[in-house]
Design a protein around this motif. Sequence first.
Motif, PDB file in Angstrom:
ATOM      1  N   HIS A  26     -51.319   6.309  -0.988  1.00 16.21           N
ATOM      2  CA  HIS A  26     -51.261   7.166  -2.173  1.00 16.21           C
ATOM      3  C   HIS A  26     -52.262   6.698  -3.230  1.00 16.21           C
ATOM      4  CE1 HIS A  26     -47.583   8.829  -0.441  1.00 16.21           C
ATOM      5  NE2 HIS A  26     -47.608   9.761  -1.376  1.00 16.21           N
ATOM      6  N   ARG A  27     -52.457   5.396  -3.326  1.00 19.78           N
ATOM      7  CA  ARG A  27     -53.467   4.880  -4.263  1.00 19.78           C
ATOM      8  C   ARG A  27     -54.856   5.355  -3.852  1.00 19.78           C
ATOM      9  NH1 ARG A  27     -57.115   0.642  -4.882  1.00 19.78           N
ATOM     10  NH2 ARG A  27     -56.819   0.052  -2.701  1.00 19.78           N
ATOM     11  N   TYR A  30     -55.249   8.994  -4.728  1.00 18.82           N
ATOM     12  CA  TYR A  30     -55.478   9.143  -6.175  1.00 18.82           C
ATOM     13  C   TYR A  30     -56.928   8.840  -6.522  1.00 18.82           C
ATOM     14  CZ  TYR A  30     -54.751   8.390 -11.212  1.00 18.82           C
ATOM     15  OH  TYR A  30     -54.820   8.446 -12.584  1.00 18.82           O
ATOM     16  N   ASN A  31     -57.447   7.716  -6.007  1.00 21.58           N
ATOM     17  CA  ASN A  31     -58.823   7.327  -6.307  1.00 21.58           C
ATOM     18  C   ASN A  31     -59.837   8.312  -5.722  1.00 21.58           C
ATOM     19  OD1 ASN A  31     -57.979   5.099  -7.730  1.00 21.58           O
ATOM     20  ND2 ASN A  31     -58.268   3.653  -6.047  1.00 21.58           N
ATOM     21  N   THR A  79     -48.710  12.873  -6.454  1.00 20.94           N
ATOM     22  CA  THR A  79     -49.773  11.935  -6.831  1.00 20.94           C
ATOM     23  C   THR A  79     -50.957  12.680  -7.434  1.00 20.94           C
ATOM     24  OG1 THR A  79     -49.111  10.337  -5.132  1.00 20.94           O
ATOM     25  CG2 THR A  79     -51.382  10.212  -5.922  1.00 20.94           C
ATOM     26  N   LEU A  80     -51.295  13.836  -6.878  1.00 23.71           N
ATOM     27  CA  LEU A  80     -52.383  14.639  -7.441  1.00 23.71           C
ATOM     28  C   LEU A  80     -52.000  15.197  -8.820  1.00 23.71           C
ATOM     29  CD1 LEU A  80     -53.624  16.596  -4.295  1.00 23.71           C
ATOM     30  CD2 LEU A  80     -54.588  14.524  -5.326  1.00 23.71           C
ATOM     31  N   ARG A  82     -50.109  13.652 -10.864  1.00 24.20           N
ATOM     32  CA  ARG A  82     -50.218  12.479 -11.744  1.00 24.20           C
ATOM     33  C   ARG A  82     -51.642  12.330 -12.262  1.00 24.20           C
ATOM     34  NH1 ARG A  82     -48.508   6.431  -9.609  1.00 24.20           N
ATOM     35  NH2 ARG A  82     -49.494   5.186 -11.268  1.00 24.20           N
ATOM     36  N   LEU A  83     -52.621  12.541 -11.393  1.00 24.56           N
ATOM     37  CA  LEU A  83     -54.019  12.498 -11.821  1.00 24.56           C
ATOM     38  C   LEU A  83     -54.313  13.646 -12.783  1.00 24.56           C
ATOM     39  CD1 LEU A  83     -56.941  11.478 -11.664  1.00 24.56           C
ATOM     40  CD2 LEU A  83     -57.216  12.872  -9.605  1.00 24.56           C
ATOM     41  N   LYS A 106     -57.510   3.235  -9.744  1.00 28.52           N
ATOM     42  CA  LYS A 106     -56.373   2.334  -9.670  1.00 28.52           C
ATOM     43  C   LYS A 106     -56.650   1.196  -8.694  1.00 28.52           C
ATOM     44  CE  LYS A 106     -53.738   4.840 -12.371  1.00 28.52           C
ATOM     45  NZ  LYS A 106     -53.289   4.366 -13.686  1.00 28.52           N
ATOM     46  N   PHE A 111     -51.032   0.421  -9.070  1.00 34.17           N
ATOM     47  CA  PHE A 111     -50.444   1.650  -8.538  1.00 34.17           C
ATOM     48  C   PHE A 111     -49.192   1.237  -7.772  1.00 34.17           C
ATOM     49  CE2 PHE A 111     -49.751   5.360  -5.989  1.00 34.17           C
ATOM     50  CZ  PHE A 111     -50.280   6.419  -6.723  1.00 34.17           C
TER      51      PHE A 111
END
Length: 398
Positions: A26-27, A30-31, A79-80, A82-83, A106, A111
């Motif tokens: 998930h990290r 996100y990145n 997660t998306l 969250r970004l 992150k 994260f």
Amino acid sequence: MRRSFTFLLRPTSKQAAALAQCLEDHRQLYNAALEHRRTAYRKAGVAVRYGEQSAELKHIRADDPGGQGRWSFSSQQATLRRLDKAYRAFFDRVQAGRTPGFPRFKGRGWFDTVEWPKDGDGCRWDSRPEHPTAAFVRLQGVGHVRVHQHRRVLGIVKTISVKREGARWFVVLSCDGVPARTLPATGAVAGVDMGVAWLATTSDGDHLDNQRHLAASASRLAAAQRKLAGKKRGSNRRGKAVARVAALHAKVRRQRLDSAHKAALALVRGYDVIVHEALNVAGMTRRAAPKPDGEGGYLANGQSAKSGLSKSILDAGWSAFLTILSHKAESAGRQLIAVNPANTSRTCSRCGHCGKDNRVTQAVFRCTGCGHEAHADVNAAINILRAGLALREAAQAA
């Protein structure tokens, strides 16, 4: 009302490894999504939205069935989101004229939470209700993880999150429809003055103890950080030393929250109306701005003296205490009023005279106008109570 319940997880070694890999994937998602947005805007001036990135998840999962494809689709969407929330907060700060702070990539230690937006979609709370002695939560790609459920869950479970703190894993349940636990009326009102000698002082003269948990653990933390400083980066010993420091800080945090809950509960049980200071803790503990002397150097700005007070304020945990007090007051049907703290410590609660010479010491208040003497924090709490009652009367009259 909505409330959250946090429980300790008891994963097996294989489940702990799967949870760690889930966080890592998930990290990376996100990145990658952040890099996609940055590159699209830098090279083509195109703003990528959440909907576009969510639509691409199907192809990402199909191309990586053993990696991203293992996890819940809805958790990856969270997660998306969250970004996307970080981006919207950035633009809100820009429009408000505050320091923006662009969303960052992150790192591995930054994260530590994955959310499943709906119970039953990639996760299931109480996944083995037939088990007689333990509770379990089922997570897609991980399995049925045992939960140390130390209290009853109220309301309807809406979202489930898994959080890592050091070597420990926690599950956080966000529940709707939690019934309020209204307490019987007491007929009492109180003003509360925050401090560092005492966590809080009421207008009745009662003091809530400041446990100073960070100060109590300072020697152990210093020893652990010295050992950490001597370890080679990337080594197993350094990893253990980092975990030791993190565990000590996590213990301090739990102790501070426990003290805040107990102190807030004592106030909520004792008073129908609680008035406190509207404190800007972030501003009070912010580092003092440098003062250039015009010759390439800097003038004294009082940071050395301020740093000690700032550390004491953060150790007391004012923000956490006031947040917990707000939640408990709402649940108990109590009224909580925040007032401007300006000059509450300098004003005489008897005659109303305001002057900086009234505050003789940290604990002693002696009015230069009428000679009234009192404990400085109790005097301030009385002023806070009067200001809060005046605000309440004005609101009722309107």
